[in-house]
Design an enzyme around this catalytic site. Structure first.
Site, PDB file in Angstrom:
ATOM      1  N   PRO A 139       0.701  -1.244   0.137  1.00  0.00           N
ATOM      2  CA  PRO A 139      -0.151  -0.034   0.025  1.00  0.00           C
ATOM      3  C   PRO A 139       0.912   1.220   0.000  1.00  0.00           C
ATOM      4  O   PRO A 139       0.622   2.318  -0.578  1.00  0.00           O
ATOM      5  CB  PRO A 139      -0.814  -0.172   1.324  1.00  0.00           C
ATOM      6  CG  PRO A 139      -0.962  -1.484   1.615  1.00  0.00           C
ATOM      7  CD  PRO A 139       0.286  -2.139   1.061  1.00  0.00           C
ATOM      8  N   SER A 143       6.273   2.825  -6.564  1.00  0.00           N
ATOM      9  CA  SER A 143       7.532   2.862  -7.254  1.00  0.00           C
ATOM     10  C   SER A 143       8.792   3.008  -6.468  1.00  0.00           C
ATOM     11  O   SER A 143       9.757   2.548  -6.839  1.00  0.00           O
ATOM     12  CB  SER A 143       7.335   4.310  -7.518  1.00  0.00           C
ATOM     13  OG  SER A 143       6.411   4.353  -8.763  1.00  0.00           O
ATOM     14  N   GLN A 349      -9.359   6.566 -32.962  1.00  0.00           N
ATOM     15  CA  GLN A 349      -9.540   7.693 -33.898  1.00  0.00           C
ATOM     16  C   GLN A 349      -9.863   7.031 -35.282  1.00  0.00           C
ATOM     17  O   GLN A 349     -10.776   7.909 -35.653  1.00  0.00           O
ATOM     18  CB  GLN A 349      -8.226   8.477 -33.825  1.00  0.00           C
ATOM     19  CG  GLN A 349      -8.605  10.039 -34.346  1.00  0.00           C
ATOM     20  CD  GLN A 349      -9.424  10.695 -33.346  1.00  0.00           C
ATOM     21  OE1 GLN A 349      -9.535  10.385 -32.178  1.00  0.00           O
ATOM     22  NE2 GLN A 349     -10.084  11.720 -33.692  1.00  0.00           N
ATOM     23  N   ILE A 350      -9.063   6.061 -35.764  1.00  0.00           N
ATOM     24  CA  ILE A 350      -9.366   5.708 -37.144  1.00  0.00           C
ATOM     25  C   ILE A 350     -10.791   4.998 -37.186  1.00  0.00           C
ATOM     26  O   ILE A 350     -11.304   5.311 -38.073  1.00  0.00           O
ATOM     27  CB  ILE A 350      -8.039   4.881 -37.346  1.00  0.00           C
ATOM     28  CG1 ILE A 350      -6.820   5.526 -37.565  1.00  0.00           C
ATOM     29  CG2 ILE A 350      -8.793   3.987 -38.950  1.00  0.00           C
ATOM     30  CD1 ILE A 350      -5.690   4.715 -38.106  1.00  0.00           C
ATOM     31  N   GLU A 376       5.197  -2.984 -13.609  1.00  0.00           N
ATOM     32  CA  GLU A 376       6.696  -3.356 -13.769  1.00  0.00           C
ATOM     33  C   GLU A 376       7.426  -2.125 -13.842  1.00  0.00           C
ATOM     34  O   GLU A 376       8.591  -1.975 -14.599  1.00  0.00           O
ATOM     35  CB  GLU A 376       6.773  -4.279 -14.719  1.00  0.00           C
ATOM     36  CG  GLU A 376       6.068  -5.567 -14.690  1.00  0.00           C
ATOM     37  CD  GLU A 376       6.548  -6.829 -15.254  1.00  0.00           C
ATOM     38  OE1 GLU A 376       7.752  -6.920 -15.686  1.00  0.00           O
ATOM     39  OE2 GLU A 376       5.637  -7.993 -15.188  1.00  0.00           O
TER      40      GLU A 376
HETATM   41  N1  COS Z   1      20.142  -5.331 -11.036  1.00  0.00           N
HETATM   42  C1  COS Z   1      20.939  -5.607  -9.997  1.00  0.00           C
HETATM   43  N2  COS Z   1      20.737  -4.700  -8.726  1.00  0.00           N
HETATM   44  C2  COS Z   1      20.399  -3.547  -8.818  1.00  0.00           C
HETATM   45  C3  COS Z   1      19.589  -3.123  -9.976  1.00  0.00           C
HETATM   46  C4  COS Z   1      19.468  -3.992 -11.032  1.00  0.00           C
HETATM   47  N3  COS Z   1      18.854  -3.709 -12.091  1.00  0.00           N
HETATM   48  N4  COS Z   1      18.943  -1.863  -9.806  1.00  0.00           N
HETATM   49  C5  COS Z   1      19.461  -1.725  -8.718  1.00  0.00           C
HETATM   50  N5  COS Z   1      20.155  -2.823  -8.134  1.00  0.00           N
HETATM   51  C6  COS Z   1      20.750  -2.627  -6.667  1.00  0.00           C
HETATM   52  C7  COS Z   1      21.679  -1.393  -6.627  1.00  0.00           C
HETATM   53  O1  COS Z   1      23.058  -1.715  -7.018  1.00  0.00           O
HETATM   54  C8  COS Z   1      21.748  -1.105  -5.065  1.00  0.00           C
HETATM   55  O2  COS Z   1      22.375  -2.027  -4.451  1.00  0.00           O
HETATM   56  P1  COS Z   1      23.733  -1.384  -3.448  1.00  0.00           P
HETATM   57  O3  COS Z   1      23.129  -0.832  -2.412  1.00  0.00           O
HETATM   58  O4  COS Z   1      24.470  -2.718  -3.168  1.00  0.00           O
HETATM   59  O5  COS Z   1      24.756  -0.647  -4.335  1.00  0.00           O
HETATM   60  C9  COS Z   1      20.507  -1.537  -4.761  1.00  0.00           C
HETATM   61  O6  COS Z   1      19.765  -2.580  -5.490  1.00  0.00           O
HETATM   62  C10 COS Z   1      19.557  -0.437  -4.438  1.00  0.00           C
HETATM   63  O7  COS Z   1      19.301   0.219  -5.610  1.00  0.00           O
HETATM   64  P2  COS Z   1      19.011   1.608  -5.748  1.00  0.00           P
HETATM   65  O8  COS Z   1      19.888   2.570  -4.650  1.00  0.00           O
HETATM   66  O9  COS Z   1      19.173   2.194  -7.064  1.00  0.00           O
HETATM   67  O10 COS Z   1      17.464   1.909  -5.077  1.00  0.00           O
HETATM   68  P3  COS Z   1      16.560   3.055  -5.001  1.00  0.00           P
HETATM   69  O11 COS Z   1      15.830   3.025  -3.990  1.00  0.00           O
HETATM   70  O12 COS Z   1      17.122   4.408  -5.332  1.00  0.00           O
HETATM   71  O13 COS Z   1      15.688   3.008  -6.550  1.00  0.00           O
HETATM   72  C11 COS Z   1      14.318   2.029  -8.259  1.00  0.00           C
HETATM   73  C12 COS Z   1      15.233   1.860  -7.198  1.00  0.00           C
HETATM   74  C13 COS Z   1      13.574   3.314  -8.018  1.00  0.00           C
HETATM   75  C14 COS Z   1      14.956   1.886  -9.539  1.00  0.00           C
HETATM   76  C15 COS Z   1      13.256   0.922  -7.796  1.00  0.00           C
HETATM   77  O14 COS Z   1      12.891   0.800  -6.763  1.00  0.00           O
HETATM   78  C16 COS Z   1      12.407   0.407  -8.862  1.00  0.00           C
HETATM   79  O15 COS Z   1      12.691  -0.127  -9.865  1.00  0.00           O
HETATM   80  N6  COS Z   1      10.914   0.991  -8.597  1.00  0.00           N
HETATM   81  C17 COS Z   1      10.026   0.446  -9.494  1.00  0.00           C
HETATM   82  C18 COS Z   1       9.565  -0.865  -8.887  1.00  0.00           C
HETATM   83  C19 COS Z   1       8.535  -1.511  -9.683  1.00  0.00           C
HETATM   84  O16 COS Z   1       9.087  -1.525 -10.951  1.00  0.00           O
HETATM   85  N7  COS Z   1       7.373  -1.882  -9.311  1.00  0.00           N
HETATM   86  C20 COS Z   1       6.624  -2.655 -10.050  1.00  0.00           C
HETATM   87  C21 COS Z   1       6.224  -3.728  -9.402  1.00  0.00           C
HETATM   88  S1  COS Z   1       6.125  -5.249  -9.955  1.00  0.00           S
HETATM   89  S2  COS Z   1       4.479  -5.442 -11.133  1.00  0.00           S
END
Ligand code: COS
Length: 396
Positions: A139, A143, A349-350, A376
Site C-alpha cells: 500500500p 515506485s 481515432q481511425i 513493472e
Molecule cells: N540489477 C541488480 N541490482 C540492482 C539493479 C538491477 N537492475 N538496480 C538496482 N540494483 C541494486 C543497486 O546496485 C543497489 O545495490 P547496492 O546498495 O549494493 O549499491 C540496490 O539495488 C538499491 O538500488 P538503488 O539505490 O538504485 O535503489 P533506489 O531505491 O534508489 O531505486 C528503483 C530503485 C526506483 C529503480 C526501484 O525501486 C524500482 O525499480 N522501482 C519500481 C518498482 C517496480 O517496478 N514496481 C513494479 C512492481 S512489480 S509489477
C-alpha cells in the site's frame, strides 16, 4: 492444440531456426484459432475459460523460459521475446497468466534460488501445475520499492511474516508467491530486503477482494495479507538474507523486456485492425485509408512499432550476451509502452464512433494497454533508471 507430434521432445533446446519457427507458428496458430475467438468471452465473464488454460498448459507455454533440466524449453531472451510477439497479439489477460508465471513470479528462483529450490518448484511451474505471482508492491511502497514494510522475522527454522502486498497479479490462482520482505535489524534500505518462496496454502495468508480494474478483465489482482505466516527458512531464495532487492531488480530488468515485447505485439494487432477498417470504411465516396490524415496515423504507428520492436530485440540479445541491460530494458519498456498507448489512441481515432463503442474490441484494447505504462515500473521510473545509469556511467 499442442505442438505437432514428436516436436516437443526436440523443442527442449531451441537453437535452430527451423525448430524456433515451428514454435512461433504453433503459438501464432493458438492465438489465431483459440485465444482471439475467446477474447469477448474473457471480457464478459472476467475469466479465462478452463479449457483454454488447459490448452495453454498442454502446449507447454508455461515452460518456455524454464531450463530444460527442470522440464522447460529454456528459451533465450531473444527467443522469448519472439514468442511474446506472437502471444501478445491476443488480449493481454491471456499473456498475464502465462507471463507472470514464467516471468516475474518464477525468475527470482531461477536467477538466485538454490539448486534445491529450483528442483522443488521449477518443474511444476514449467507444466503450469503451479501458477506463480510476484509480491513486491505494498500500500505504501509502489515506485519506491525499497520502502516496503512487510517483515519476516526469523524464529528457529521458520520466518514469521506480517504485512500486506497490493495489486498482486494472479494472487488468487497462485500456488506460490515470490515475496519481498524486510529481514534482520536493518530498518531501511535495500540491504534489509530478502526474497522468499511462499506456498499459497501456508496458514496465515488471506486474499483481499478482487480489484475492479479499468481493463485487462480476466487478469486478476488483489491484496495478499500475511498474518503471522510461517515460512520455512529453506524458502529464503538463495539461502542468503539481504539479497532480495537485487533479485527483484534483476527480475524486473527481464520482465521489462518481456512487457516491451507484449506492447509491440498488441500495438501490431491494433494497427492491423485499424488498417483493415480504414480499407473497408467508406466516407466521401472512398475508403478512409485513402485520406492522407488517416495515412499519417497508420504510418506513424507502423514506424513506432518497428522502432520499439528493434529495441526489444536488441535489449534481448544484449541480455543473452550476459551484458547489464538495466538501461536498455528501461528504454525498451518506456518507449514500447508509451508507443502502445499512442497506437491505441490512433486506432480508436481511425475507428471513430465505432472505436468508442465496444463492437470492434478497440476500446477494450485502449483500456487494456493503459496498464503497460504503469506496472513493472511506471514510465517515470524507467526515465529515472535510464538517467541515473547515464549519470553514474559518466561519473565513473
Ligand atoms: N540489477 C541488480 N541490482 C540492482 C539493479 C538491477 N537492475 N538496480 C538496482 N540494483 C541494486 C543497486 O546496485 C543497489 O545495490 P547496492 O546498495 O549494493 O549499491 C540496490 O539495488 C538499491 O538500488 P538503488 O539505490 O538504485 O535503489 P533506489 O531505491 O534508489 O531505486 C528503483 C530503485 C526506483 C529503480 C526501484 O525501486 C524500482 O525499480 N522501482 C519500481 C518498482 C517496480 O517496478 N514496481 C513494479 C512492481 S512489480 S509489477
Amino acid at each position: 492444440m499442442g505442438f505437432p507430434p514428436n516436436t516437443r521432445s526436440f523443442l527442449s533446446m531451441i537453437q535452430d531456426s527451423e525448430t524456433l519457427s515451428i514454435l512461433l507458428s504453433t503459438i501464432a496458430r493458438f492465438v489465431r484459432e483459440r485465444l482471439i475467438p475467446n477474447e469477448e468471452v474473457v471480457a464478459e465473464t472476467d475469466e479465462i475459460p478452463a479449457d483454454i488454460v488447459h490448452e495453454m498448459k498442454a502446449t507447454g507455454l508455461f515452460g518456455l523460459t524454464i531450463p530444460q533440466a527442470y522440464g522447460g524449453f529454456e528459451l533465450t531472451m531473444e527467443e522469448e521475446v519472439l514468442a511474446m510477439l506472437e502471444l501478445g497479439r491476443a488480449s493481454p489477460a491471456f499473456r498475464s497468466l502465462i507471463g507472470t508465471t514464467l516471468g516475474i513470479g518464477s525468475q527470482g528462483i531461477l536467477l538466485d534460488g538454490t539448486e534445491e529450490q529450483k528442483r522443488k518448484y521449477l518443474p511444476r511451474l514449467a507444466t503450469g501445475e503451479l501458477i506463480a505471482a510476484f509480491a513486491l508492491t505494498e500500500p505504501d511502497a509502489g515506485s519506491d520499492a525499497v520502502s516496503l514494510r512487510t517483515r519476516a522475522v526469523c524464529d528457529g527454522d521458520h520466518y514469521v511474516v506480517n504485512g500486506t502486498k497490493r495489486f498482486i497479479t494472479n494472487a488468487a490462482q497462485a500456488g506460490i508467491f515470490t515475496l519481498l520482505a524486510r529481514t534482520g535489524s536493518e530498518p531501511k534500505g535495500a540491504a534489509g530486503i530478502s526474497a522468499f518462496i511462499v506456498e499459497a496454502a501456508t496458514p496465515g495468508i488471506t486474499l483481499g477482494k478482487r480489484d475492479r480494474k479499468m481493463g485487462q478483465r480476466g487478469a486478476h489482482t488483489c491484496d495478499v495479507i500475511f498474518n503471522n505466516c510461517r515460512i520455512p527458512v529453506a524458502n529464503l531464495i538463495g539461502g542468503v538474507e539481504g539479497q532480495g532487492f537485487k533479485t527483484a531488480m534483476k527480475v524486473l530488468d527481464k520482465g521489462r523486456i518481456h512487457i516491451a515485447a507484449i506492447c509491440v505485439a498488441v500495438a501490431g494487432r491494433m494497427l492491423d485492425e485499424a488498417l483493415r477498417y480504414a480499407l473497408e470504411r467508406q466516407q466521401f465516396g472512398k475508403p478512409i485509408a485513402e485520406f492522407q490524415l488517416i495515412q499519417a496515423m497508420l504510418a506513424d504507428s507502423k514506424a513506432e512499432i518497428y522502432a520499439a520492436r528493434s529495441m526489444v530485440i536488441d535489449a534481448a540479445r544484449r541480455r543473452d550476451e550476459g551484458l547489464d541491460v538495466s538501461t536498455e530494458a528501461s528504454c525498451a519498456k518506456l518507449f514500447a509502452s508509451e508507443m502502445c498507448g499512442r497506437v491505441a489512441d490512433r486506432a480508436v481515432q481511425i475507428f471513430g464512433g465505432s472505436g468508442y463503442v465496444s463492437d470492434h474490441g478497440i476500446e477494450r484494447f485502449y483500456r487494456d494497454v493503459r496498464l503497460f505504462r504503469i506496472y513493472e515500473g511506471t514510465s517515470q521510473i524507467q526515465q529515472l533508471v535510464i538517467a541515473r545509469n547515464m549519470i553514474r556511467a559518466e561519473r565513473a
